[in-house]
Design an enzyme around this catalytic site. Structure first.
Site, PDB file in Angstrom:
ATOM      1  N   ASP A 290     -36.773  27.188  90.935  1.00 25.20           N
ATOM      2  CA  ASP A 290     -37.877  28.037  91.379  1.00 25.20           C
ATOM      3  C   ASP A 290     -38.936  28.094  90.292  1.00 25.20           C
ATOM      4  O   ASP A 290     -38.883  27.335  89.329  1.00 25.20           O
ATOM      5  CB  ASP A 290     -37.371  29.418  91.800  1.00 25.20           C
TER       6      ASP A 290
ATOM      7  N   MET B  97     -39.215  42.490  85.281  1.00 25.45           N
ATOM      8  CA  MET B  97     -39.824  42.729  86.601  1.00 25.45           C
ATOM      9  C   MET B  97     -40.494  44.102  86.644  1.00 25.45           C
ATOM     10  O   MET B  97     -40.456  44.786  87.661  1.00 25.45           O
ATOM     11  CB  MET B  97     -38.753  42.651  87.707  1.00 25.45           C
TER      12      MET B  97
ATOM     13  N   LYS C 209     -40.862  31.160  95.600  1.00 24.34           N
ATOM     14  CA  LYS C 209     -41.928  31.661  96.467  1.00 24.34           C
ATOM     15  C   LYS C 209     -43.081  30.687  96.431  1.00 24.34           C
ATOM     16  O   LYS C 209     -43.472  30.206  95.376  1.00 24.34           O
ATOM     17  CB  LYS C 209     -42.416  33.010  95.958  1.00 24.34           C
TER      18      LYS C 209
HETATM   19  N1  SAH Z   1     -32.744  35.570  84.439  1.00 26.50           N
HETATM   20  C1  SAH Z   1     -34.040  35.834  83.855  1.00 26.50           C
HETATM   21  C2  SAH Z   1     -34.705  37.034  84.468  1.00 26.50           C
HETATM   22  C3  SAH Z   1     -35.059  36.863  85.912  1.00 26.50           C
HETATM   23  S1  SAH Z   1     -35.855  38.247  86.586  1.00 26.50           S
HETATM   24  C4  SAH Z   1     -33.888  35.945  82.347  1.00 26.50           C
HETATM   25  O1  SAH Z   1     -32.776  36.042  81.843  1.00 26.50           O
HETATM   26  O2  SAH Z   1     -34.906  35.883  81.656  1.00 26.50           O
HETATM   27  C5  SAH Z   1     -37.529  37.751  86.453  1.00 26.50           C
HETATM   28  C6  SAH Z   1     -38.204  38.563  85.384  1.00 26.50           C
HETATM   29  O3  SAH Z   1     -37.892  38.039  84.115  1.00 26.50           O
HETATM   30  C7  SAH Z   1     -39.719  38.518  85.435  1.00 26.50           C
HETATM   31  O4  SAH Z   1     -40.237  39.435  86.352  1.00 26.50           O
HETATM   32  C8  SAH Z   1     -40.063  38.917  84.017  1.00 26.50           C
HETATM   33  O5  SAH Z   1     -39.916  40.294  83.827  1.00 26.50           O
HETATM   34  C9  SAH Z   1     -38.971  38.243  83.247  1.00 26.50           C
HETATM   35  N2  SAH Z   1     -39.368  36.930  82.725  1.00 26.50           N
HETATM   36  C10 SAH Z   1     -38.795  35.757  82.950  1.00 26.50           C
HETATM   37  N3  SAH Z   1     -39.399  34.783  82.234  1.00 26.50           N
HETATM   38  C11 SAH Z   1     -40.384  35.392  81.538  1.00 26.50           C
HETATM   39  C12 SAH Z   1     -41.356  34.951  80.601  1.00 26.50           C
HETATM   40  N4  SAH Z   1     -41.445  33.670  80.236  1.00 26.50           N
HETATM   41  N5  SAH Z   1     -42.201  35.850  80.085  1.00 26.50           N
HETATM   42  C13 SAH Z   1     -42.122  37.137  80.418  1.00 26.50           C
HETATM   43  N6  SAH Z   1     -41.238  37.604  81.302  1.00 26.50           N
HETATM   44  C14 SAH Z   1     -40.364  36.749  81.842  1.00 26.50           C
END
Ligand code: SAH
Length: 506
Positions: free
Chosen positions: A35, A171, A56
């Site tokens: 994704d 998020m 999405k």
């Molecule tokens: N599994 C992921 C999180 C997924 S939920 C992890 O461990 O990072 C998705 C959320 O992760 C986004 O809404 C944001 O809050 C955060 N996120 C993921 N990648 C990001 C990035 N490069 N910069 C800032 N926030 C990020």
């Protein structure tokens, strides 16, 4: 035979932050299900795999989690090695648990490959450690987006606010107001520092810092949106000493990289290391020559040449690809000596098992001509494997010394058509600070590409790899701001660093 699913954490954004095991799984994958949070460069690591996008997409049906689970089960049942690539860590708000449960229920074997989560790496890249001796001895990762179908909050705001030093919200930007209200109500002080980090670890990273009172306003002012990590707690203050990223010599500079696409990565990764944001705009593409008969004829008698001269890594690639098609290898060079114009050409040769016999001190046509004068090429057959549009000076210079020169077009350069519109838009929005120019043809193609919009380059600094490229730029009416002393990618990066520190002082 049943396949297997690998739930692989892709890391927070920078493709280099995947684990070795994750990369290994990708390289062996037959299907990659991904994704938008997975870096596109990672998909290139699985060139032969089928790609299934399940994220999405505006204006299209978004797959439900059940549908994604069904894709994984179906692909594994077809006996394939499936990588489900997930942003960050698969088990941190990644629905990795749901996918594992569904696979287990379907009797499909799976492996979980943890990833570097944005919850920790996001703050790190903004110079914020989630724990720090004497400042914070605990941290919690909290969803900022509760399932709207749930009754009441599952988050124990009171316990979190009072019991945990550092709070990290994923998020959360869209719900910033509610998060702040909940934290204030539960007793976190108004002056508590907060940072929001968007697209952490990527060249687009953006950081906004404030307090519980003003962060919402600041985030709005900066137009900062998802995906972002929020960090709340005194550790945010450590950024004053630990913000390593904005101290890099080219921090904040947006640099246009105009090389052919497959060559751009070397300059881009150098720029990223120095803190700049490279924007790749391939002005030229490299193609095979239309009619290779002359090329083939020269290659057939390659051992007869006293010298074979390569003036670019592209020339090396083209020669070896053509040789491979004829079922031949590096041994065809026999006793011919080989000249490389500069270090990247020499590198390309080395990768093909050839150590260049000679390389000029300066990586310019004139320097080759002068150097050959010492080598005495009277009556010697010299092969030049070059681009179709290469200027005639090198062959002429060698002929003047009595060499018997055969010049062949080993590859063809063509202007890259796509992405011109994008460049105009970026220039119009002043989103480029520096344009790098690495050959005369990139200058011409850039100018051709801009057409009557070339005035847009007026406010932008131009950086040239060497005097020939700079002369072409000046002939075309462009103002050159810097020319590298050493005509290589490293030389160009050094010149940019020196230039940027002068600009800062001004
Ligand atoms: N599994 C992921 C999180 C997924 S939920 C992890 O461990 O990072 C998705 C959320 O992760 C986004 O809404 C944001 O809050 C955060 N996120 C993921 N990648 C990001 C990035 N490069 N910069 C800032 N926030 C990020």
């Amino acid at each position: 035979m049943l396949g297997r699913v690998y739930l692989v954490g892709a890391g927070p954004g920078d493709p280099k932050l995947i684990t070795l095991r994750g990369l290994e799984c990708l390289e062996r994958a037959e299907v990659v299900v991904y994704d938008r949070l997975a870096a596109p460069e990672l998909l290139d690591r699985a060139p032969a795999a089928e790609r299934i996008f399940v994220g999405k997409r505006p204006g299209r049906h978004t797959m439900t989690q059940d549908e994604i689970n069904a894709v994984l089960v179906e692909q594994a049942r077809a006996g394939r090695r499936v990588v489900r690539l997930k942003g960050g860590d698969p088990f941190v708000f990644g629905r990795g648990g749901d996918e594992g449960i569904a696979l287990d229920a379907a009797g499909v074997s799976f492996e979980v490959v943890p990833g570097v989560t944005s919850a920790i790496a996001g703050p790190s890249f903004a110079g914020i450690p989630v724990t720090h001796r004497g400042v914070a001895s605990s941290f919690a990762v909290v969803t900022g987006h509760e399932d709207p179908t749930k009754d009441g909050s599952q988050i124990r705001w009171d316990a979190l606010a009072r019991g945990v030093d550092t709070l990290v919200f994923l998020m959360g930007v869209e719900h910033l107001g509610e998060i702040i209200a909940n934290l204030r109500r539960a007793g976190r002080p108004a002056e508590e520092p907060v940072a929001a980090i968007r697209w952490a670890t990527t060249p687009e990273q953006q950081v906004v810092v404030g307090t519980l009172v003003d962060i919402e306003e600041r985030v709005q002012e900066m137009g900062l949106r998802a995906p972002a990590v929020l960090v709340v707690g005194p550790v945010v203050g450590l950024r004053a000493c630990l913000d390593w990223r904005s101290r890099l010599p080219l921090a904040g500079l947006r640099v246009l990289v105009t090389r052919a696409r497959h060559q751009a990565s070397q300059l881009s990764s150098r720029l990223i290391e120095l803190g700049a944001t490279p924007i790749e705009y391939p002005t030229i593409e490299i193609h095979a020559v239309d009619d290779p008969s002359v090329f083939d004829a020269a290659l057939a008698r390659i051992a007869c040449f006293g010298w074979v001269v390569f003036t670019s890594a592209n020339g090396v690639e083209a020669v070896f690809e053509r040789l491979a098609l004829a079922g031949r290898d590096a041994r065809v060079f026999g006793r011919s000596k080989v000249c490389a114009i500069g270090p990247s050409t020499a590198d390309a040769l080395r990768k093909r098992g050839i150590i260049a016999d000679w390389m000029p001190q300066e990586f310019l046509t004139d320097a080759i001509v002068a150097g050959f004068r010492q080598l005495d090429v009277r009556g010697v057959e010299v092969l030049l494997a070059r681009a179709d549009i290469a200027p005639p000076a090198l062959a002429a210079g060698l002929r003047e010394q009595g060499a018997v020169v055969t010049e062949v077009a080993a590859y063809r350069t063509a202007p890259a058509e796509e992405s011109r519109g994008r460049l105009v838009t970026l220039l119009e929005q002043c989103r480029i600070d520096v344009v790098t120019l690495t050959s005369s043809s990139t200058v011409r193609n850039l100018i051709d590409g801009l057409g009557d919009r070339r005035k847009l380059l007026d406010g932008v600094a131009l950086a040239c790899i060497g005097p020939v490229t700079a002369a072409t730029a000046r002939e075309l009416g462009l103002g050159v701001d810097l020319v590298a002393d050493e005509h290589t990618i490293d030389g160009l990066a050094r010149a940019l660093t020196a230039w940027a520190s002068r600009e800062v002082q001004r």
